[in-house]
Scaffold this active site. Structure first.
Site, short mmCIF file in Angstrom:
data_model
loop_
_atom_site.label_atom_id
_atom_site.label_comp_id
_atom_site.label_asym_id
_atom_site.label_seq_id
_atom_site.Cartn_x
_atom_site.Cartn_y
_atom_site.Cartn_z
N GLY A 120 -20.83 -14.55 9.11
CA GLY A 120 -21.57 -13.49 8.45
C GLY A 120 -21.67 -12.21 9.23
O GLY A 120 -22.47 -11.32 8.87
N ASP A 121 -20.89 -12.05 10.29
CA ASP A 121 -20.83 -10.80 11.06
C ASP A 121 -19.46 -10.74 11.72
O ASP A 121 -18.50 -11.28 11.19
CB ASP A 121 -21.98 -10.72 12.07
CG ASP A 121 -22.40 -9.29 12.39
OD1 ASP A 121 -21.53 -8.50 12.79
OD2 ASP A 121 -23.58 -8.95 12.24
N ASP A 122 -19.35 -10.10 12.88
CA ASP A 122 -18.05 -10.00 13.54
C ASP A 122 -17.50 -11.39 13.88
O ASP A 122 -18.23 -12.25 14.40
CB ASP A 122 -18.17 -9.20 14.84
CG ASP A 122 -18.49 -7.74 14.60
OD1 ASP A 122 -18.09 -7.20 13.55
OD2 ASP A 122 -19.15 -7.13 15.46
#
Length: 485
Positions: free
Chosen positions: A274-276
């Site tokens: 859900g991010d990098d």
């Protein structure tokens, strides 16, 4: 009457005696056939049963260290409800007392609060083994803020410690037959969104000031915050690791965040978070500048990454100790908001030098390459307004893509120009027709050979033989920057 034989040796039966034995002979043959069928059926059923049983057998656990311990020997229960923190702690203590060893976690669900590793230790997760983080933040210890950050990344003050933690260690291995470490992140994400937490959420696995680390052949699932966060570590290998978190609704669940790390290999990993997917860091503003430990000599290869919210592979934004000598090769980034991102800002200071990207594939990404120099997020108001990072020597070679809205957006500034950027063998198909799809400002560099799409006017044009074809009109051409990417 006796039987006689014909000249050819075949018997002749005479008289009624042979007829009396015929029913008996047939009955015996019938009994033998019935018994044979019964034995065959029994054997077959037993064989099928054995086959089915074997199909459920897990791989045997290899002996990787001289001293081997099993978690169950320390009272652990695999029902997913019993808290096994004490069993993990006793096992690690036994390994430490023997000068090192291997802790086998068998198949089953092992609920636990955070625990620490020790040096010369292998944590082996068998096939079907799940280490499950407990959903109760009161059982997660609080640690001081990292010295290169000054504060917890989300809240001032201390931060929650990771589920699996270690510091000042040497020779640590976390491996297995694709067992799972599950942080039960949904509990933390919900509390974070409701602002019900007073401290920064915990990573899933966090090793600090350690060296000679191997993470391999496991699955890391649903971290509360950053998933694997090595901090100021040396000689780290991450191989054949799967990292999963929901693409939406799982904030800050970066996959792998090397932070002030040196000599690191990340290869053959699948990351969907859900991010990098991967974010290389080295401290935050004045605290990172003072700590002064760069992330350097990092090789990322043969990875597949998906990040619908952020980027596949990032540098920064916390890079105030410096980032250098990074190679990314043979990477596929798909269904992501951004494929490659470099992010920094005034106040970060330090440098981003010597980045090599080669043999990349962008599959349905909103942006291919983005360099952003105005990522204005600071720990406090004490950051140095004149601490400008130096960003230079970045190359992109052998890049392919399709379904990309903006292939390149490099946004330098008067105080943070981007120097010595090179594009070669670059061809990215578009999904969005726009006047400016190769966006540049305050950039200096070169294009070698033909690339697609047509590059911005800020770059010198060279032939494949190295001959200068056309000099850039100016490095400070500013096009319509698409800020919605």
């Amino acid at each position: 009457m006796a039987d006689t034989f014909s000249p050819n040796g075949r018997p002749h039966s005479h008289g009624p005696t042979s007829k009396r034995w015929l029913p008996t002979l047939l009955a015996a043959l019938w009994a033998i056939c019935f018994a044979s069928v019964f034995i065959w059926q029994s054997t077959s059923v037993r064989s099928i049963s054995i086959f089915r049983s074997n199909s459920r057998l897990y791989q045997s656990i290899p002996r990787l260290r001289k001293n081997v311990f099993n978690l169950t020997d320390f009272g652990a229960v695999d029902d997913g409800r019993t808290i096994n923190t004490g069993a993990f702690e006793r096992a690690v203590h036994a390994i430490k007392a023997r000068g090192g060893g291997q802790l086998n976690v068998p198949s089953g669900t092992w609920l636990t609060a955070p625990f620490n590793l020790t040096s010369h230790m292998t944590l082996f997760l068998a096939e079907g083994a799940v280490i499950l983080g407990i959903e109760d933040e009161t059982l997660w210890p609080l640690l001081p803020a990292l010295p290169s950050y000054g504060f917890g990344r989300e809240e001032k003050g201390p931060r929650y410690g990771s589920l699996i933690h270690g510091q000042n260690l040497k020779d640590v291995v976390i491996t297995g037959h694709n067992g799972t470490i599950n942080g039960q992140g949904q509990y933390w994400w919900t509390k974070y969104k409701r602002r019900a937490l007073n401290f920064t959420r915990p990573p899933l696995v966090h090793l600090m000031w350690s060296k000679d680390i191997i993470i391999s052949n496991i699955t890391l699932l649903d971290s509360p915050f950053w998933t694997f966060h090595p901090y100021d570590c040396k000689n780290i290998t991450v191989q054949n690791v799967t990292i999963i978190a929901p693409l939406i609704g799982a904030p800050n669940t970066d996959g792998i965040d090397p932070d002030s790390c040196e000599d690191m290999l990340i290869e053959n990993c699948y990351i969907s978070v859900g991010d990098d997917g991967i974010a290389i860091k080295s401290g935050w503003d004045q605290y990172g500048i003072a700590y002064g430990r760069p992330s350097t000599n990092i090789l990322i290869r043969d990875v597949t990454i998906r990040s619908m919210i952020s980027a596949g592979i990032s540098i920064g934004s916390e890079m105030s100790g410096g980032v250098s000598n990074i190679t990314v090769e043979n990477a596929r980034i798909w269904e992501s908001r951004r494929a490659i991102r470099i992010k920094t800002s005034p106040g970060r200071g330090a440098f981003i030098h010597n980045l090599t990207y080669r043999n990349l594939t962008f599959d349905n990404c909103r942006v291919g390459v983005i360099v952003k120099t105005d990522y204005n997020e600071h720990p406090d108001d004490g950051w140095d307004r004149k601490a400008f990072p130096d960003v230079s020597n970045i190359s992109f070679v052998g890049v392919r893509g399709w379904g990309v809205r903006v292939p390149v957006r490099i946004h330098g500034s008067e105080h943070i120009p981007i120097r010595d950027v090179e594009f070669k063998d670059f061809a990215v198909g578009l999904s969005y027709k726009k006047k400016h799809i190769f966006q540049c400002s305050f950039v200096e560099g070169r294009v070698i050979g033909e690339i697609f799409p047509k590059p911005c006017k800020n770059l010198d044009m060279y032939g494949m033989d190295g001959t200068l074809i056309k000099k850039a009109a100016t490095e400070n051409v500013v096009v319509d920057i698409d800020y919605d990417i």
